[in-house]
Design a protein around this motif. Sequence first.
Motif, PDB file in Angstrom:
ATOM      1  N   LEU A 530       0.848  -1.187   0.000  1.00  0.00           N
ATOM      2  CA  LEU A 530       0.000   0.000   0.000  1.00  0.00           C
ATOM      3  C   LEU A 530       0.888   1.243   0.000  1.00  0.00           C
ATOM      4  O   LEU A 530       1.870   1.314   0.743  1.00  0.00           O
ATOM      5  CB  LEU A 530      -0.899   0.014   1.233  1.00  0.00           C
ATOM      6  N   VAL A 531       0.552   2.190  -0.846  1.00  0.00           N
ATOM      7  CA  VAL A 531       1.318   3.441  -0.896  1.00  0.00           C
ATOM      8  C   VAL A 531       0.329   4.605  -0.876  1.00  0.00           C
ATOM      9  O   VAL A 531      -0.838   4.442  -1.227  1.00  0.00           O
ATOM     10  CB  VAL A 531       2.180   3.529  -2.179  1.00  0.00           C
ATOM     11  N   ARG A 532       0.809   5.754  -0.445  1.00  0.00           N
ATOM     12  CA  ARG A 532      -0.051   6.925  -0.432  1.00  0.00           C
ATOM     13  C   ARG A 532       0.413   7.883  -1.514  1.00  0.00           C
ATOM     14  O   ARG A 532       1.614   8.141  -1.657  1.00  0.00           O
ATOM     15  CB  ARG A 532       0.006   7.592   0.941  1.00  0.00           C
ATOM     16  N   VAL A 533      -0.531   8.350  -2.310  1.00  0.00           N
ATOM     17  CA  VAL A 533      -0.223   9.335  -3.341  1.00  0.00           C
ATOM     18  C   VAL A 533      -1.309  10.390  -3.268  1.00  0.00           C
ATOM     19  O   VAL A 533      -2.497  10.064  -3.380  1.00  0.00           O
ATOM     20  CB  VAL A 533      -0.217   8.700  -4.756  1.00  0.00           C
ATOM     21  N   ALA A 534      -0.915  11.636  -3.084  1.00  0.00           N
ATOM     22  CA  ALA A 534      -1.861  12.750  -3.008  1.00  0.00           C
ATOM     23  C   ALA A 534      -3.047  12.401  -2.116  1.00  0.00           C
ATOM     24  O   ALA A 534      -4.203  12.518  -2.501  1.00  0.00           O
ATOM     25  CB  ALA A 534      -2.340  13.151  -4.413  1.00  0.00           C
ATOM     26  N   LEU A 574      11.842   7.079 -13.944  1.00  0.00           N
ATOM     27  CA  LEU A 574      10.840   7.260 -12.893  1.00  0.00           C
ATOM     28  C   LEU A 574       9.498   7.690 -13.484  1.00  0.00           C
ATOM     29  O   LEU A 574       9.450   8.428 -14.468  1.00  0.00           O
ATOM     30  CB  LEU A 574      11.297   8.342 -11.902  1.00  0.00           C
ATOM     31  N   VAL A 575       8.430   7.183 -12.893  1.00  0.00           N
ATOM     32  CA  VAL A 575       7.094   7.640 -13.254  1.00  0.00           C
ATOM     33  C   VAL A 575       6.462   8.172 -11.975  1.00  0.00           C
ATOM     34  O   VAL A 575       6.331   7.442 -10.998  1.00  0.00           O
ATOM     35  CB  VAL A 575       6.233   6.481 -13.809  1.00  0.00           C
ATOM     36  N   ARG A 576       6.132   9.449 -11.977  1.00  0.00           N
ATOM     37  CA  ARG A 576       5.467  10.004 -10.797  1.00  0.00           C
ATOM     38  C   ARG A 576       3.981   9.700 -10.891  1.00  0.00           C
ATOM     39  O   ARG A 576       3.290  10.214 -11.786  1.00  0.00           O
ATOM     40  CB  ARG A 576       5.718  11.513 -10.707  1.00  0.00           C
ATOM     41  N   ILE A 577       3.498   8.872  -9.984  1.00  0.00           N
ATOM     42  CA  ILE A 577       2.095   8.447 -10.065  1.00  0.00           C
ATOM     43  C   ILE A 577       1.149   9.644  -9.973  1.00  0.00           C
ATOM     44  O   ILE A 577       0.167   9.728 -10.704  1.00  0.00           O
ATOM     45  CB  ILE A 577       1.783   7.409  -8.957  1.00  0.00           C
ATOM     46  N   ALA A 578       1.472  10.583  -9.097  1.00  0.00           N
ATOM     47  CA  ALA A 578       0.607  11.758  -8.934  1.00  0.00           C
ATOM     48  C   ALA A 578       0.454  12.492 -10.261  1.00  0.00           C
ATOM     49  O   ALA A 578      -0.618  12.980 -10.596  1.00  0.00           O
ATOM     50  CB  ALA A 578       1.175  12.680  -7.872  1.00  0.00           C
ATOM     51  N   GLU A 579       1.541  12.532 -11.038  1.00  0.00           N
ATOM     52  CA  GLU A 579       1.470  13.251 -12.317  1.00  0.00           C
ATOM     53  C   GLU A 579       0.818  12.388 -13.397  1.00  0.00           C
ATOM     54  O   GLU A 579       0.068  12.872 -14.238  1.00  0.00           O
ATOM     55  CB  GLU A 579       2.868  13.711 -12.739  1.00  0.00           C
ATOM     56  N   PHE A 580       1.111  11.101 -13.332  1.00  0.00           N
ATOM     57  CA  PHE A 580       0.505  10.195 -14.315  1.00  0.00           C
ATOM     58  C   PHE A 580      -1.019  10.262 -14.218  1.00  0.00           C
ATOM     59  O   PHE A 580      -1.718  10.294 -15.214  1.00  0.00           O
ATOM     60  CB  PHE A 580       0.990   8.766 -14.077  1.00  0.00           C
ATOM     61  N   PHE A 581      -1.524  10.270 -12.985  1.00  0.00           N
ATOM     62  CA  PHE A 581      -2.970  10.310 -12.788  1.00  0.00           C
ATOM     63  C   PHE A 581      -3.508  11.736 -12.646  1.00  0.00           C
ATOM     64  O   PHE A 581      -4.683  11.926 -12.351  1.00  0.00           O
ATOM     65  CB  PHE A 581      -3.356   9.505 -11.543  1.00  0.00           C
ATOM     66  N   GLN A 582      -2.629  12.713 -12.805  1.00  0.00           N
ATOM     67  CA  GLN A 582      -3.011  14.117 -12.669  1.00  0.00           C
ATOM     68  C   GLN A 582      -3.749  14.381 -11.363  1.00  0.00           C
ATOM     69  O   GLN A 582      -4.867  14.888 -11.332  1.00  0.00           O
ATOM     70  CB  GLN A 582      -3.862  14.558 -13.860  1.00  0.00           C
TER      71      GLN A 582
ATOM     72  N   VAL B  43     -20.172   9.038   2.974  1.00  0.00           N
ATOM     73  CA  VAL B  43     -18.982   8.290   3.375  1.00  0.00           C
ATOM     74  C   VAL B  43     -17.830   8.812   2.529  1.00  0.00           C
ATOM     75  O   VAL B  43     -18.033   9.621   1.615  1.00  0.00           O
ATOM     76  CB  VAL B  43     -19.165   6.778   3.141  1.00  0.00           C
ATOM     77  N   GLU B  44     -16.665   8.347   2.832  1.00  0.00           N
ATOM     78  CA  GLU B  44     -15.491   8.830   2.113  1.00  0.00           C
ATOM     79  C   GLU B  44     -15.595   8.455   0.627  1.00  0.00           C
ATOM     80  O   GLU B  44     -15.804   7.282   0.284  1.00  0.00           O
ATOM     81  CB  GLU B  44     -14.239   8.190   2.710  1.00  0.00           C
ATOM     82  N   ILE B  45     -15.482   9.435  -0.227  1.00  0.00           N
ATOM     83  CA  ILE B  45     -15.551   9.176  -1.668  1.00  0.00           C
ATOM     84  C   ILE B  45     -14.128   9.038  -2.191  1.00  0.00           C
ATOM     85  O   ILE B  45     -13.288   9.908  -1.985  1.00  0.00           O
ATOM     86  CB  ILE B  45     -16.278  10.319  -2.408  1.00  0.00           C
ATOM     87  N   THR B  46     -13.861   7.924  -2.823  1.00  0.00           N
ATOM     88  CA  THR B  46     -12.522   7.700  -3.365  1.00  0.00           C
ATOM     89  C   THR B  46     -12.461   8.253  -4.783  1.00  0.00           C
ATOM     90  O   THR B  46     -13.229   7.843  -5.654  1.00  0.00           O
ATOM     91  CB  THR B  46     -12.188   6.200  -3.373  1.00  0.00           C
ATOM     92  N   HIS B  47     -11.568   9.183  -4.969  1.00  0.00           N
ATOM     93  CA  HIS B  47     -11.407   9.766  -6.286  1.00  0.00           C
ATOM     94  C   HIS B  47     -10.787   8.742  -7.230  1.00  0.00           C
ATOM     95  O   HIS B  47      -9.855   8.046  -6.852  1.00  0.00           O
ATOM     96  CB  HIS B  47     -10.496  10.990  -6.169  1.00  0.00           C
ATOM     97  N   VAL B  48     -11.331   8.606  -8.413  1.00  0.00           N
ATOM     98  CA  VAL B  48     -10.758   7.679  -9.382  1.00  0.00           C
ATOM     99  C   VAL B  48     -10.185   8.476 -10.539  1.00  0.00           C
ATOM    100  O   VAL B  48     -10.931   9.113 -11.285  1.00  0.00           O
ATOM    101  CB  VAL B  48     -11.813   6.682  -9.915  1.00  0.00           C
ATOM    102  N   PRO B  49      -8.859   8.489 -10.676  1.00  0.00           N
ATOM    103  CA  PRO B  49      -8.266   9.274 -11.758  1.00  0.00           C
ATOM    104  C   PRO B  49      -8.746   8.775 -13.120  1.00  0.00           C
ATOM    105  O   PRO B  49      -8.937   7.580 -13.307  1.00  0.00           O
ATOM    106  CB  PRO B  49      -6.762   9.048 -11.586  1.00  0.00           C
TER     107      PRO B  49
END
Lengths: 670, 169
Positions: A530-534, A574-582, B43-49
Amino acid sequence: MSDELFNREEFISYFRDEAEELLQQIDADLLRLEEFVSSGETDPEIVNSLFRALHTVKGSAGMLGFTDVQNLAHKLENLCDLLRKERMPLSESAVDILFTGRDLLTALVEAAIGTHEAPGGVDEYIRKLDQFTSIYEETSHVIEGRMGEQHSFEEAAAAEEEQVSTADVAAFEAEVARLLAEAETRRGSGVAPSTPAPVAAFEGEVASAMPLPVPAPSAPAPSASPVAAEAPRPNGGEKNGPAKTGGEKRSSIHQTIRVDIERLDALLNLVGELVINRTRISDIANTLERLMSNKGANGGAAMANAGVIAPLAKDLADSAALLARTTNEIQESIMKVRMVPIGQVFDRFPRLVRDVAKARGKEVQLVISGAETDLDKTIVDEVGEPLMHLLRNNVDHGIEAPDEREKLGKPRIGTISLNAYHEGNQIIIEVSDDGGGINLEKVRARALKQGLIAADDRLTDREIVELIFTPGFSTAEVVSDVSGRGVGMDVVKRNITRLKGVFDVDTVPGQGTRFTIKLPLTLAIIQALLVRVADELYAIPLDSVIESQRVEMTDVRTVHGNEVITLRGQVVPLVRIAEFFQLGGERDPEKVMIVIVGLQGRQVGLVVDSFEGEQEIVIKPLSDVVGRIPGISGATILGNGSISLIIDVHSLVSEAYSSGKVARAEFSGV
Amino acid sequence: MADAKEDKRQQLSGEVVQVVSFRLGSEEYGVDISQVQEIIRLVEITHVPRAPRFMEGVINLRGQLIPIIDLRTRFGMSRIDSTKSTRIIVTEIGNKRVGIVVDSVSEVLNIPIENVEDAPEMIAGVGTEYIQGVGKMDERLIIMLDLTMVISGDEKRELEQLGEQAVAS
């Protein structure tokens, strides 16, 4: 009207499931029956089981108006009836006819439920079948005529129910023996394929059995007690191995029920909800307990209530703990219910091996062990085809011809073993044969000829073996209808890989080959990082993660404006996930947290905000909720009820590559 | 034009329409009770890119993932932080379960059919097909919504095809 329609659909779906199971059973019964051919005697248990299965198929098909199915099942039932009542001796041709009939029946069932085209040659087959059975039916008419009204042959042969005197039976046997001899003579004149040996053996059996009393003459009528039903009959009375195991197997079928997998999933969802509420109750209990221990600070009012609330809080905590244990157990149990024995797939292989061996003129026995090994239903459904390819290959290329085996000092009958067992949270399936092994020279020569390798390539034995997994590769001299069309091993490997499995091969020239397949027990649960992004949690399947690292920004270099790091001398884009998914969010100016993932030998670093540990997650498809999204393969619901998206490493990386960014960085080879 | 509006009002059949009323900003809306499967707390809404634009994200409804549409965003109203009274109305659009975020849900109202009028010309223009009419209850004006129309035809098709797309691939 619409109600009727609905019911019919439900019936058909039930019929399909039932027929599938029965046809499988018929197959198994036929295979066991075939073992009796050499002795010429019939095991009544097997024939009865066959008869019942065909009868059920006939009945259900009739109910739904599938007359073709009903018809053929009826004809086959007739043949079994002749065998059952021992009007017809068990012969190889009879078994072959039944095998063919079973296949046609399967095809007809499939045509009836609309999954396949109607098969051809049914009428012709039925004509042949009628011709074959007519000989024996004539025979029996004669017998019935002689026996008269009192004890028809039919009733007599059903011995368990009907009272028959010993003398009658003895007279019968003599009559049967005589008439069978007659029938044999007639068959010898070319009406049907002749099988003198079994019939002779059968007659011998009859002759030797005749002096034996059925039950003891003084004993009461056979129908009187259930024990009597088990009493040995004049012939075919010796129950040997296969018959016994068959009986046990049938009784286990009665203890299973069929459940739609969607219902199980719904149940699992509800349990997930239970787990979430359990967590909440635990939280409340904890809070209460904390409040109670702080009571001193709160002063008088809290103190006054403490005497009442304290025991309640403790009760709540105990009860929450118990609830936690129970819900966990329920969750595990439901996951287990999804598991089915791999035997469901193995069951159809004895027949396959028999057919292929027969077609190739080989003698092969298939030894199955570990059929009870459980794995997820979805994988069971997928693993059948690769295994089928493997077994075909083993019979076709692995096992030598009987004469050749004899020359090599091996038993004429080759052995293929199919073995399954659990190892950790994986299932191992081994397919091994005692054949000639993979001929490395031949493989090498072939690969050279097909231009897969160059003449001066120096390959290790292992690398040569790996060549058989190359698409289009085949060592078979002649393309056969069994295998050797150049499809097979590469397909097998691809299928196994798709199931997140590992495929391996060991071969010893002259002694045999062993294929080993390692599969995860379930595709629904995976281990993930599990990772946290934005501020959102994402899950990265652990099987594609190589390592995770914290890297100082000073070590991140750019190539054509794209970030790369050097990891043990290798340039990793490197691929920045935050940028990939905007997703927005800010870059950390000092460091990057990187998850290195491997994909087809290439490595890519995924930049995340933080690592949140490893966890087992249940995969839920997301595509029917939000559509297919590049870089996302699904979602999972975490213990606290929140949703985490699962990163599809493959599509994320290939998208990043195709957008050109990563490719340029790698190309420049910093 | 008048016929079309008449049709819309006709959909609210029966003597009395039973509506679930909810608030968005200062306006009160009503939706036919048959369109409401359930009402849940936010409830918490998970944003889906990269999800379709009309989707706010997904939520976990008893183990089932359902997409969420924010009605404020939909109606071009300013976004506000969620409050204790923020609710999700679970409905079905084109065979898919969908959650609709509203500021608050008030009550179930029985509005006599004769009190429901056509929407005034000004607001009943193009792009507001989801407005079925305006109901009057004492001094209150309740804008009657067809929740199945709050996303456009194209979006609806997109939503309906999501599953099929997945199967085909």
